[in-house]
Design an enzyme around this catalytic site. Sequence first.
Site, mmCIF file in Angstrom:
data_model
loop_
_atom_site.group_PDB
_atom_site.id
_atom_site.type_symbol
_atom_site.label_atom_id
_atom_site.label_comp_id
_atom_site.label_asym_id
_atom_site.label_seq_id
_atom_site.Cartn_x
_atom_site.Cartn_y
_atom_site.Cartn_z
ATOM 1 N N GLY A 14 9.395 -13.034 16.552
ATOM 2 C CA GLY A 14 8.081 -12.382 16.566
ATOM 3 C C GLY A 14 7.025 -13.466 16.542
ATOM 4 C CG ASP A 239 -0.340 -0.984 5.963
ATOM 5 O OD1 ASP A 239 0.531 -1.736 6.425
ATOM 6 O OD2 ASP A 239 -1.554 -1.283 5.943
ATOM 7 C CG HIS A 244 0.294 -5.173 -0.391
ATOM 8 N ND1 HIS A 244 1.351 -6.029 -0.211
ATOM 9 C CD2 HIS A 244 -0.260 -5.013 0.839
ATOM 10 C CE1 HIS A 244 1.426 -6.370 1.076
ATOM 11 N NE2 HIS A 244 0.472 -5.756 1.728
ATOM 12 C CE LYS A 329 -5.511 -1.054 7.595
ATOM 13 N NZ LYS A 329 -5.501 -2.408 7.070
HETATM 14 C C1 BG6 Z 1 -0.848 -5.929 5.144
HETATM 15 C C2 BG6 Z 1 -1.143 -4.589 5.756
HETATM 16 O O1 BG6 Z 1 0.355 -5.896 4.424
HETATM 17 O O2 BG6 Z 1 -1.903 -6.295 4.251
HETATM 18 C C3 BG6 Z 1 -2.490 -4.599 6.464
HETATM 19 O O3 BG6 Z 1 -0.132 -4.260 6.687
HETATM 20 C C4 BG6 Z 1 -3.571 -5.077 5.527
HETATM 21 O O4 BG6 Z 1 -2.823 -3.307 6.950
HETATM 22 C C5 BG6 Z 1 -3.165 -6.396 4.874
HETATM 23 O O5 BG6 Z 1 -4.756 -5.249 6.283
HETATM 24 C C6 BG6 Z 1 -4.167 -6.814 3.818
HETATM 25 O O6 BG6 Z 1 -3.864 -8.109 3.411
HETATM 26 P P1 BG6 Z 1 -4.996 -9.069 2.823
HETATM 27 O O7 BG6 Z 1 -4.248 -10.275 2.391
HETATM 28 O O8 BG6 Z 1 -5.954 -9.329 3.948
HETATM 29 O O9 BG6 Z 1 -5.637 -8.338 1.698
#
Ligand code: BG6
Length: 492
Positions: A14, A239, A244, A329
């Site tokens: 990828g 997601d 997270h 978002k």
């Molecule tokens: C990713 C998601 O895991 O984390 C994304 O798939 C998201 O949708 C991103 O935008 C956010 O990461 P960070 O580090 O920019 O807060």
Amino acid sequence: MNRCEDGAIFTIFGGTGNLSYYKLMPAFYQLHQEGRLIKRMAIVAIGRREKTTKDYIEEVEVAIKQKSKTYTKESFDDFKDHIYYYEMDFADDEHYPAFEKYMSELDTAIEACGNRVFYLATLPNFFPTISKQLKTYGLLETRGYRRAVFEKPFGYDYTSAKKINEGISEVFGESNIYRIDHYLGKEMIQNIHMIRLSNQIFKGVWNKHSIDNVQITVKEDMGVGDRGGYYDQSGALRDMIQNHLIQILALVAMEPPADLDTESIRQEKVKVLKHIAINKEEVIFGQYRGYTEEEKVPSDSLTETFVGLKAHVNTERFQGVPFYLRTGKYLDTREAEVIVEFKNDSVYKNLEASMESNLLVIKIQPEEGIYFRINTKQPRSENRLMPVSMDYCQSCNIVYKSPEAYERLLLDITLGDRTLFTSWEEIEHAWRIVDKLMAGIENKRDYIFTYEPKTDGPSEVHELLEKEGHVWWCLSALTATYFQDLEVEDEH
Ligand code: BG6
């Protein structure tokens, strides 16, 4: 140092995806600039598109120029010798014998001593297939280490994740598997542990007796952009929440581990994950206006771009303490933080100028730091209180430039440290939480609200807290000075 510790081939499946250009390559570049990249490291990007290594390097340079504040022509020229492009269709097993030959030759040429990392930044259903081909075609028969890294999403639900895990585990032993949750590489997320466990003032109060509620917010200010195809299959719950935010919750709620070993920490996180419950009546989904007009998003999509919810942590330590999570978002700002609100109870609580609850804020991004609010006597008053704060901005301090999450994670992979990667049990239980919630939702239409872009999400998410006597704390309002509103009264 043993010469073999200084050589490795890091292959990215990828290699022409956004993650490679905008996260992995800039992170490698930064490590290179800091002298922390393995000396004889070949980074092999695999892609289907026809291009030469030279073409690929040019594309990487454009991306690095955009992402890196420390880009210089000289250091990039030095770094680019690490990069190789290899064209193949990884879904087609006929391509693997030639790939094996290429890797052996490269190994000999750079003296990689058979040390190999395979980074799979592909759709998750390819994880087992690629792993199997690597084994079948002898790419794992080397004398060095063979590590496999799997990007998120790790499946779509528990069943698909389990299948993926079984597939990769047939090839790689657990000690060679690195499942990415890049939030764990963020400096302030690692700091949650340290703040909790290294400060005596928090150790004794980190429980249901002293904590009123916990708020975990991760706001993003951009829409889905060109990721509509992927995102529409996923949504904010899968997601962001499944990985997270649930990981952050686990770090806040877990019991202190007996020691700092990878396994001890993982086990404590799993114990918490097993006891998290989310009720469908306590979830708000949102979709920003205009989402269904985004590229590759169906016009009747019910995918959520926002989730706000209350999670129950049914452990002895946190039973009854609400953990509020929200992420979305196209919101008003890009900001992530954990706010711990302490109970508001003392002999002063009935005073006219009532006391405020203590707040501990762990600021994750964009600003990194710690904010702590306490009450103090208002000067010149008899016994009025006023809240004051201690606000430490780590990212404002030039001396403490935090590494990007991927820098830390890539470094740990090359060092063989799995602490900041998720175990299968963690992923398994996180999916179980999400699956259970989704199974109870018969008609998503009843749960999803439209919100305007650049706002803080659907207003219903505020009602979720208000009915429990809570409010979402707004960090920017907190950090504004208190003194403006204070009526200073001279009582003497
Ligand atoms: C990713 C998601 O895991 O984390 C994304 O798939 C998201 O949708 C991103 O935008 C956010 O990461 P960070 O580090 O920019 O807060």
